[in-house]
Enzyme design. Structure first.
Site, PDB file in Angstrom:
ATOM      1  N   GLU A 310      43.673  22.264  19.828  1.00  0.00           N
ATOM      2  CA  GLU A 310      43.216  23.481  20.475  1.00  0.00           C
ATOM      3  C   GLU A 310      41.825  23.948  20.023  1.00  0.00           C
ATOM      4  O   GLU A 310      41.636  25.132  19.757  1.00  0.00           O
ATOM      5  CB  GLU A 310      44.243  24.581  20.220  1.00  0.00           C
ATOM      6  CG  GLU A 310      44.393  25.038  18.745  1.00  0.00           C
ATOM      7  CD  GLU A 310      45.408  24.250  17.917  1.00  0.00           C
ATOM      8  OE1 GLU A 310      45.691  23.088  18.274  1.00  0.00           O
ATOM      9  OE2 GLU A 310      45.915  24.791  16.924  1.00  0.00           O
ATOM     10  N   HIS A 334      50.123  24.269  26.396  1.00  0.00           N
ATOM     11  CA  HIS A 334      50.295  24.470  24.959  1.00  0.00           C
ATOM     12  C   HIS A 334      48.939  24.729  24.272  1.00  0.00           C
ATOM     13  O   HIS A 334      48.771  25.737  23.577  1.00  0.00           O
ATOM     14  CB  HIS A 334      50.980  23.243  24.353  1.00  0.00           C
ATOM     15  CG  HIS A 334      51.171  23.323  22.873  1.00  0.00           C
ATOM     16  ND1 HIS A 334      52.352  23.746  22.306  1.00  0.00           N
ATOM     17  CD2 HIS A 334      50.335  23.058  21.844  1.00  0.00           C
ATOM     18  CE1 HIS A 334      52.230  23.728  20.995  1.00  0.00           C
ATOM     19  NE2 HIS A 334      51.009  23.309  20.683  1.00  0.00           N
ATOM     20  N   GLU A 335      47.992  23.856  24.489  1.00  0.00           N
ATOM     21  CA  GLU A 335      46.695  24.017  23.802  1.00  0.00           C
ATOM     22  C   GLU A 335      45.992  25.292  24.279  1.00  0.00           C
ATOM     23  O   GLU A 335      45.353  25.988  23.495  1.00  0.00           O
ATOM     24  CB  GLU A 335      45.807  22.788  24.007  1.00  0.00           C
ATOM     25  CG  GLU A 335      46.427  21.452  23.581  1.00  0.00           C
ATOM     26  CD  GLU A 335      47.087  21.442  22.208  1.00  0.00           C
ATOM     27  OE1 GLU A 335      46.711  22.272  21.358  1.00  0.00           O
ATOM     28  OE2 GLU A 335      48.006  20.626  22.001  1.00  0.00           O
ATOM     29  N   HIS A 338      47.303  28.332  22.541  1.00  0.00           N
ATOM     30  CA  HIS A 338      46.737  28.513  21.196  1.00  0.00           C
ATOM     31  C   HIS A 338      45.498  29.427  21.208  1.00  0.00           C
ATOM     32  O   HIS A 338      45.104  29.930  20.153  1.00  0.00           O
ATOM     33  CB  HIS A 338      46.339  27.171  20.602  1.00  0.00           C
ATOM     34  CG  HIS A 338      47.422  26.463  19.846  1.00  0.00           C
ATOM     35  ND1 HIS A 338      48.090  27.047  18.799  1.00  0.00           N
ATOM     36  CD2 HIS A 338      47.927  25.197  19.969  1.00  0.00           C
ATOM     37  CE1 HIS A 338      48.975  26.162  18.302  1.00  0.00           C
ATOM     38  NE2 HIS A 338      48.897  25.040  19.003  1.00  0.00           N
ATOM     39  N   GLU A 357      52.489  27.484  15.731  1.00  0.00           N
ATOM     40  CA  GLU A 357      53.104  26.545  16.680  1.00  0.00           C
ATOM     41  C   GLU A 357      54.344  27.100  17.390  1.00  0.00           C
ATOM     42  O   GLU A 357      54.539  26.844  18.574  1.00  0.00           O
ATOM     43  CB  GLU A 357      53.425  25.221  15.982  1.00  0.00           C
ATOM     44  CG  GLU A 357      52.185  24.481  15.459  1.00  0.00           C
ATOM     45  CD  GLU A 357      51.170  24.108  16.539  1.00  0.00           C
ATOM     46  OE1 GLU A 357      51.513  24.101  17.738  1.00  0.00           O
ATOM     47  OE2 GLU A 357      50.012  23.830  16.160  1.00  0.00           O
ATOM     48  N   ASP A 414      50.186  18.381   6.277  1.00  0.00           N
ATOM     49  CA  ASP A 414      50.691  17.553   7.360  1.00  0.00           C
ATOM     50  C   ASP A 414      52.214  17.470   7.360  1.00  0.00           C
ATOM     51  O   ASP A 414      52.839  17.331   8.413  1.00  0.00           O
ATOM     52  CB  ASP A 414      50.155  16.132   7.143  1.00  0.00           C
ATOM     53  CG  ASP A 414      49.471  15.625   8.374  1.00  0.00           C
ATOM     54  OD1 ASP A 414      48.858  16.452   9.060  1.00  0.00           O
ATOM     55  OD2 ASP A 414      49.576  14.418   8.640  1.00  0.00           O
ATOM     56  N   TYR A 422      57.726  24.024  15.512  1.00  0.00           N
ATOM     57  CA  TYR A 422      57.565  24.086  16.965  1.00  0.00           C
ATOM     58  C   TYR A 422      58.843  24.590  17.649  1.00  0.00           C
ATOM     59  O   TYR A 422      58.837  25.589  18.353  1.00  0.00           O
ATOM     60  CB  TYR A 422      57.236  22.690  17.525  1.00  0.00           C
ATOM     61  CG  TYR A 422      55.854  22.199  17.188  1.00  0.00           C
ATOM     62  CD1 TYR A 422      55.579  21.674  15.930  1.00  0.00           C
ATOM     63  CD2 TYR A 422      54.821  22.252  18.104  1.00  0.00           C
ATOM     64  CE1 TYR A 422      54.313  21.209  15.607  1.00  0.00           C
ATOM     65  CE2 TYR A 422      53.544  21.788  17.794  1.00  0.00           C
ATOM     66  CZ  TYR A 422      53.293  21.269  16.555  1.00  0.00           C
ATOM     67  OH  TYR A 422      52.044  20.832  16.239  1.00  0.00           O
TER      68      TYR A 422
HETATM   69  N1  BES Z   1      47.504  22.105  16.618  1.00  0.00           N
HETATM   70  C1  BES Z   1      48.346  21.057  17.028  1.00  0.00           C
HETATM   71  C2  BES Z   1      47.966  19.723  16.450  1.00  0.00           C
HETATM   72  C3  BES Z   1      47.988  19.633  14.936  1.00  0.00           C
HETATM   73  C4  BES Z   1      48.930  20.306  14.170  1.00  0.00           C
HETATM   74  C5  BES Z   1      47.066  18.848  14.286  1.00  0.00           C
HETATM   75  C6  BES Z   1      48.903  20.195  12.780  1.00  0.00           C
HETATM   76  C7  BES Z   1      47.046  18.739  12.907  1.00  0.00           C
HETATM   77  C8  BES Z   1      47.977  19.419  12.147  1.00  0.00           C
HETATM   78  C9  BES Z   1      48.431  20.954  18.553  1.00  0.00           C
HETATM   79  O1  BES Z   1      48.353  22.176  19.194  1.00  0.00           O
HETATM   80  C10 BES Z   1      49.768  20.382  18.901  1.00  0.00           C
HETATM   81  O2  BES Z   1      50.739  21.015  18.588  1.00  0.00           O
HETATM   82  N2  BES Z   1      49.794  19.237  19.545  1.00  0.00           N
HETATM   83  C11 BES Z   1      51.023  18.573  19.941  1.00  0.00           C
HETATM   84  C12 BES Z   1      51.268  18.729  21.413  1.00  0.00           C
HETATM   85  C13 BES Z   1      52.106  19.875  21.828  1.00  0.00           C
HETATM   86  C14 BES Z   1      52.369  19.834  23.315  1.00  0.00           C
HETATM   87  C15 BES Z   1      53.392  20.047  21.067  1.00  0.00           C
HETATM   88  C16 BES Z   1      50.844  17.094  19.689  1.00  0.00           C
HETATM   89  O3  BES Z   1      49.737  16.692  19.370  1.00  0.00           O
HETATM   90  O4  BES Z   1      51.806  16.362  19.807  1.00  0.00           O
HETATM   91 ZN    ZN Z   2      50.141  23.304  18.875  1.00  0.00          ZN
END
Ligand code: BES
Ligand code: ZN
Length: 639
Positions: A310, A334-335, A338, A357, A414, A422
């Site tokens: 995002e 989703h993005e 954010h 999230e 991470d 989520y």
């Molecule tokens: N912000 C996240 C990606 C992220 C989280 C990167 C933690 C590094 C550390 C992004 O918004 C996200 O949640 N992406 C998901 C997709 C979403 C539809 C659930 C993904 O990348 O799978």
């Molecule tokens: Zn996210």
């Protein structure tokens, strides 16, 4: 004017909805009647309180960075960025500016005092841990500006220097950054905590013929000299700093929305994301004005380790959501969501990640429901719920990592990126919605976003806010602590339900029971989600003949839809269905999205001969993965 004190977006819009007065404690009543809390007042002039952040070595309570001026050159021969970062400082009484760094080579540091005298400054790098070190610049108590000249490491964790072969068009290299959670420090010396907010401007030099884009104001055309200038004058946390460079073209999607992609992918991307402007309008109608100006999307190479990121004004997405039928665009919702939950109101530390999230999944699903209907959204919700149950089983229902509020001290943040933040986060908010009614809960959320715009939020402060604004006269008070601080799922949680999926279950059972043949399944009417529900519901072990029959009838091996392909390959691995392994190898070599790649390697590792095969595939594939994915797979294959 000190740009660091620049006020965020002036046209904050007005909050029209308020909670019915009986939900408000007396103390809150006058606020409800007073002129509304404008977003313009959100960046306080007073000193910010910085929470303890186990993942940053910086000490903003002594000296904090408020504005950043970047000047970097992208060298595609050496795979490095080099140049300078200059910071406007907020003096909080300390003498040392501490910046997080990881793998950076620092050449020199200068400071400039109030009289405009610029001089070299002493600095050192104190060794931290595998997540980063501390660049310490001493004697800055009189300085207004500090300036660091540096070069990134060729294997900087945030950067991926894709070769032309790793791109769609195979013509130009493609650089992208990934800052979240704590990788920005590997390309910018920075106070790398989500509780910090900075404004920034940047001058980026890329080879002629390439375009540079950032999480900021962006060009739509290439310049002739490869020099690009950017501004982000709304304060953002460092994990949202982003840069990409490559051969991009732009297509508008609506008045405020558009997409950047490699030229050969642009039409497909513009088709796929055609509803983006509508999503933006829907989101605004739910929780208030979009304050970031434009919302554009950049399609990255398949090595991008996530589905989406995002980055403000410019969401980064994996090309694996370009399915041709717009079925995976929930990710855009989703993005986009954010832009409120996360980018406007930001988790204070990575232990509070669910605030980013969980809220975003809730918001995403509300956007999808408003646009495509309740039945459609419930399919997505059931899929999320299935994921959550799998994750709970995998982590164990008593695992501390199944609490919403995490404890990531001493670990890579991470580790917190699981379905708990989520999907458990989503269910918690849905539970509140069901308790208080949608209208009240929407009013509460809209006010939550406008009141805390451009601020950070801790889990504890959110609970206080719930007590003040939602629970004041509720007896008994809802047990939010059980959701937030206890592992597993509370007994009374919402359970998403989908009639469409019930029909799929019936077909699956009929097929498994031999009542109908694979070719008689009415797949012509199935959406991606119905396919996913069908596949995920197959028993752990399914007989090879049955798999061959369904593959023959419906061509699952080599499917273009990445989600269906992934679900199918998981089944193929578990059941040693060899005819899929050739296509699986291609998938593992081409795609770097961790959500797909890591579970596949995990499944392959459960069997010694599969594991040996996986190691061989990985030897070829590893170079195609971003460091985030590669380090996850390293762990899986290590043992
Ligand atoms: N912000 C996240 C990606 C992220 C989280 C990167 C933690 C590094 C550390 C992004 O918004 C996200 O949640 N992406 C998901 C997709 C979403 C539809 C659930 C993904 O990348 O799978
Ligand atoms: Zn996210």
């Amino acid at each position: 004017m000190n740009p660091a004190r620049q006020k965020p977006n002036p046209d904050s819009g007005t909050m029209k909805k308020f909670l019915p007065f009986f939900y408000l404690p007396a103390a809150a009543l006058w606020t409800a009647c007073a002129p509304e809390p404008a977003i313009t007042d959100a960046q306080p002039e007073t000193r910010i309180e910085y929470p303890r952040d186990a993942h940053s070595l910086s000490v903003p309570s002594e000296v904090a960075v408020r504005h950043l001026m970047l000047n970097l050159r992208a060298d595609f021969d050496r795979n490095v960025l080099s140049g300078s970062a200059a910071y406007t400082l907020e003096q909080n009484g300390g003498d040392t500016l501490v910046l997080d760094v990881r793998g950076l080579v620092v050449d020199s540091v200068f400071t400039t005092n109030g009289e405009g005298e610029r001089m070299p400054s002493a600095f050192d790098i104190a060794e931290g841990n595998e997540r980063g070190d501390a660049l310490r610049i001493v004697g800055v108590s009189d300085a207004e500006l500090a300036e660091v000249w540096y070069t990134t490491a060729p294997d900087a964790a945030a950067l991926m220097w894709n070769t032309p072969e790793q791109t769609h068009d195979k013509k130009s290299p493609f650089l992208f950054t990934q800052g979240q959670a704590i990788l920005t420090r590997s390309w910018i010396p920075i106070q790398d905590s989500p509780a910090i907010r900075i404004t920034y401007e940047a001058e980026i030099h890329v080879p002629e013929g390439m375009m540079a884009l950032m999480s900021a104001s962006n060009p739509t055309e290439k310049t002739s000299d490869g020099v690009y200038r950017f501004e982000m004058l709304q304060p953002v946390p460092p994990y949202l700093m982003a840069l990409a460079a490559g051969d991009f073209s732009f297509a508008p999607l609506g008045e405020r929305t558009g997409v950047y992609a490699e030229p050969g992918l642009l039409d497909a991307a513009a088709y796929e994301f055609a509803d983006t402007e509508k999503m933006l309008e829907t989101a605004e109608a739910l929780y208030g004005p979009y304050v970031w100006g434009r919302y554009d999307i950049l399609v990255l190479p398949p090595a991008f380790p996530f589905g989406g990121m995002e980055n403000p004004r410019l969401t980064f997405v994996t090309p694996t959501i370009i399915a041709g039928d717009r079925s995976l665009t929930g990710l855009i919702a989703h993005e986009l969501a954010h832009s409120w939950s996360g980018n406007l109101v930001t988790n204070a530390t990575w232990d509070d990640f669910w605030l980013n999230e969980g809220f975003t999944v809730y918001f995403e699903k509300r956007i999808m429901e408003a646009l495509y209907g309740r039945d459609y959204a419930e399919m997505l919700n059931v899929l999320g719920y299935t994921d959550l149950k799998e994750t709970l089983a995998y982590l164990g229902p008593e695992s501390p990592d199944t609490r919403l509020k995490l404890d990531l001290d001493g670990r890579d943040p991470d580790a917190g990126m699981t379905d708990i933040a989520y999907e458990k986060g989503y269910l918690f908010l849905r539970w509140l919605e069901e308790l208080f009614g949608r209208e009240n809960f929407d009013t509460f959320l809209a006010e939550y976003f406008s009141t805390h715009a451009f601020q950070t939020m801790t889990t504890e402060r959110f609970i206080e806010y719930l007590d003040e604004r939602l629970f004041a006269f509720t007896d008994p008070r809802p047990d939010v602590e059980e959701w937030i601080y206890r592992p597993g799922l509370p007994e009374t949680h919402p359970v998403p339900e989908s009639d469409a999926f019930d029909k799929i279950d019936a077909f699956r059972e009929a097929w498994e029971g031999g009542e109908i043949l694979a070719q008689a399944l009415p797949v012509g009417e199935w959406s991606t989600h119905e396919w996913l529900h069908f596949l995920r519901g197959l028993p752990e072990s399914t007989d090879a003949d049955a798999l061959a029959a369904i593959d023959r009838a419906h061509g699952l091996t080599g499917r273009g839809n990445s989600e269906i392909a992934f679900a199918w390959y998981m089944i193929a691995v578990r059941n040693d269905y060899r005819p899929a392994f050739g296509a699986l190898e291609k998938f593992l070599t081409r795609v770097g999205r961790r959500k797909f790649i890591k579970p596949l390697y995990e499944a392959l590792s459960e069997n010694e001969s599969h594991k040996a095969w996986a190691r061989e595939v990985y030897r070829e594939a590893r170079d195609n993965y971003h460091s985030v994915t590669a380090s996850s797979v390293d762990e899986v294959l290590e043992g």
